[in-house]
Design a protein around this motif. Structure first.
Motif, mmCIF file in Angstrom:
data_model
loop_
_atom_site.group_PDB
_atom_site.id
_atom_site.type_symbol
_atom_site.label_atom_id
_atom_site.label_comp_id
_atom_site.label_asym_id
_atom_site.label_seq_id
_atom_site.Cartn_x
_atom_site.Cartn_y
_atom_site.Cartn_z
ATOM 1 N N UNK A 150 0.828 -1.197 0.000
ATOM 2 C CA UNK A 150 0.000 0.000 0.000
ATOM 3 C C UNK A 150 0.874 1.264 0.000
ATOM 4 N N UNK A 151 1.900 1.260 0.825
ATOM 5 C CA UNK A 151 2.746 2.434 0.901
ATOM 6 C C UNK A 151 3.373 2.776 -0.440
ATOM 7 N N UNK A 152 3.846 1.767 -1.149
ATOM 8 C CA UNK A 152 4.473 2.043 -2.442
ATOM 9 C C UNK A 152 3.453 2.568 -3.440
ATOM 10 N N UNK A 154 0.767 4.163 -2.742
ATOM 11 C CA UNK A 154 0.381 5.514 -2.339
ATOM 12 C C UNK A 154 1.446 6.521 -2.759
ATOM 13 N N UNK A 155 2.685 6.160 -2.550
ATOM 14 C CA UNK A 155 3.751 7.062 -2.952
ATOM 15 C C UNK A 155 3.748 7.308 -4.455
ATOM 16 N N UNK A 158 0.713 9.505 -5.381
ATOM 17 C CA UNK A 158 0.826 10.913 -4.990
ATOM 18 C C UNK A 158 1.576 11.709 -6.051
ATOM 19 N N UNK A 159 2.711 11.178 -6.463
ATOM 20 C CA UNK A 159 3.500 11.902 -7.446
ATOM 21 C C UNK A 159 2.868 11.829 -8.835
ATOM 22 N N UNK A 162 0.470 14.403 -9.957
ATOM 23 C CA UNK A 162 0.955 15.742 -10.279
ATOM 24 C C UNK A 162 1.111 15.923 -11.783
ATOM 25 N N UNK A 163 1.199 14.813 -12.513
ATOM 26 C CA UNK A 163 1.413 14.924 -13.956
ATOM 27 C C UNK A 163 0.362 14.180 -14.766
ATOM 28 N N UNK A 258 9.632 5.064 -9.039
ATOM 29 C CA UNK A 258 10.044 6.428 -9.391
ATOM 30 C C UNK A 258 10.573 6.477 -10.822
ATOM 31 N N UNK B 151 3.351 7.735 1.910
ATOM 32 C CA UNK B 151 3.637 6.345 1.602
ATOM 33 C C UNK B 151 4.549 5.709 2.636
ATOM 34 N N UNK B 155 3.535 2.642 5.079
ATOM 35 C CA UNK B 155 4.271 1.388 5.110
ATOM 36 C C UNK B 155 4.732 1.055 6.518
#
Lengths: 290, 290
Positions: A150-152, A154-155, A158-159, A162-163, A258, B151, B155
């Motif tokens: 989930x954390x990955x 979400x990260x 989020x970014x 933006x695009x 990323x 994120x 985690x």
DNA sequence: CTCTCGCTGAATGGACCCATGCAGCATCAA
DNA sequence: TTGATGCTGCATGGGTCCATTCAGCGAGAG
């Protein structure tokens, strides 16, 4: 080989130098400009002992007198004294015998190995760019990541938002998950990005199967090309996880996410403009410090 | 102890540098004075990259112009060029032909450097263990992470809740944030863990100030010891972020979070039992594949 | 013996480095 | 709004570093 060892040792020494620098700065009240200098020195710890005050000032984006004042603030007689101190402590080349590494450091080393592996895999960016094209071409981008992943997710989301015009984070399982996938498909989604990390919940596998049956192309970032989700994946991007600690460490999957974002920015014509517009709005709102 | 290791490492490096110097001198006809200089440089190879022409001249017992001529005789443009060469080859950069690495791979290499730095910092686990003790002693563990840091906070919270009785993820800003902090305090929280990554939202700084005013001890994982949140932090744990891509890569903060989890498990007496109980229930429910 | 050639160190001038004084600006308190 | 305080960059002067020039010295050839 000797070069490799030397390189590793140098990096290690650099890291140690950075840690020593941090210690040196502790306990001193520093002005914002001085913090910039300190941050810059940590960032270029290897070169720091060689830089002149003007060079350091340029790298840090401050004036030369600020560097002098910085050295004095740290208790030195002047900038040359600071640099001499750096030269004196620099040669502490850490032998770094593996047995001298504690449990935490070994886990970090394992992750470094995983990143080396990732770096090698990235030598061929074709799969990344393929995935990025899919993302950019899809008006809706659902991002799935349950539990440990989930954390990955979400990260990334989020970014990405933006695009990308419509990013939808799917971070909750249960019966609503299929509903949300349906919603994304109705809104025009053609692809789904999944972060799949151990331990692999059955829900994720079922969700991917459902997504494919709904016509979505599934791109999966997983800890292994043979993860249970592979059967329901169109484009698999493997990135190893570290297992040295009680809970998995996921540097490589995060970094791969990323990289996907970077490639997606390159594939989206308006990405740069979107980012600049966000920065402008953020500045106007005073959203961020500094 | 560290002195011994450092000494050995330095000797090793010095030997390597001396060998490289010898190689550099080979094939050049040198005058007696120049041989004295060369001999002196080999003898003090470790200091050589730092010495000025006058210093080296004094050490070798020759005049300063002889040093300049010596550098020219070796094919350099002047003494500064020779010294720069020594600086460049001294650490034998692990650069490994940076031009052969694509943009993505370079970002990975940067993160490897950040992890090396983290590894060096972890040589002293005292701050980690201090934080872990605080977490274990607090009946409620609020974990704050907004925007880019959400994120990481998520985690951490996911895994932490497997061993800690009451983990509360604070991943939304706004007026509710203070309410949730109040709630955690009322429930007995004594500490707050914050993930603070660039760009630093003002909300986070305000939230930390509020948390401290409410009596919480603030532990912060941030990209730099000089981050804007440092003022409102009791225990700062720095972990550098990578800035090579459009969006920051956060291997080191993520990994540091897992290390904190590991230390917290060690500090919580029932952690192992909790994990085993979870595994048992998960197996019974068929939660995970394989 | 003397001349020549190459090496060496002293002296010099330009360039760079570093610390200090001063003014502008932002922040905060009254 | 105003005054005070602290921070920052510009300008400046002393100091250091480095490359060049020039004169002295020693070795070898004639």
């Amino acid at each position: 080989m000797s070069g490799d060892n030397g390189g590793e040792g140098a990096t290690e020494a650099t890291a140690g130098a950075a840690a020593r620098l941090q210690k040196l700065f502790e306990g001193h009240r520093l002005t914002p400009t001085q913090r910039r200098i300190a941050h810059c020195m940590v960032r270029r710890a290897a070169d720091a002992p060689f830089l002149s005050s003007v060079e350091l000032a340029e790298l840090a984006g401050v004036s030369q007198p600020s560097v002098t004042r910085f050295a004095v603030a740290l208790g030195f007689d002047g900038y040359p004294a600071l640099r001499r101190h750096l030269r004196d402590v620099a040669p502490e080349r850490a032998a770094a015998a593996p047995d001298s590494l504690n449990e935490y450091q070994q886990a970090v080393q394992e992750e470094i190995g995983n990143l080396q592996e990732l770096s090698a895999a990235l030598a061929d960016p074709a799969p990344i760019e393929e995935a990025a094209r899919l993302f950019a071409a899809s008006p809706v981008l659902p991002v799935l990541g349950l539990r440990a992943a989930m954390g990955q997710a979400a990260g990334f989301a989020y970014f990405a938002s933006k695009v990308h015009p419509d990013v939808r984070l799917l971070d909750e399982g249960g019966s609503m998950l299929a509903d949300r996938i349906d919603g994304a498909v109705r809104a025009g989604a053609s692809v789904l990005l999944c972060f799949a990390l151990p331990r692999h919940p059955r829900e994720v596998i079922e969700a991917l199967a459902y997504a494919r049956s709904a016509g979505l192309t599934v791109v999966t970032v997983a800890d292994s090309a043979f993860a249970p989700v592979a059967r329901h994946t169109d484009l698999m991007l493997p990135a190893a996880v570290g297992t040295g600690l009680a809970f998995d460490t996921v540097c490589a999957p995060m970094l791969l996410g990323r990289v996907l974002l970077e490639a997606m920015c390159d594939a989206l014509p308006d990405a740069q403009a979107s980012l600049e517009a966000f920065d402008a709005r953020a500045a106007a709102r005073g959203l961020f410090a500094e």
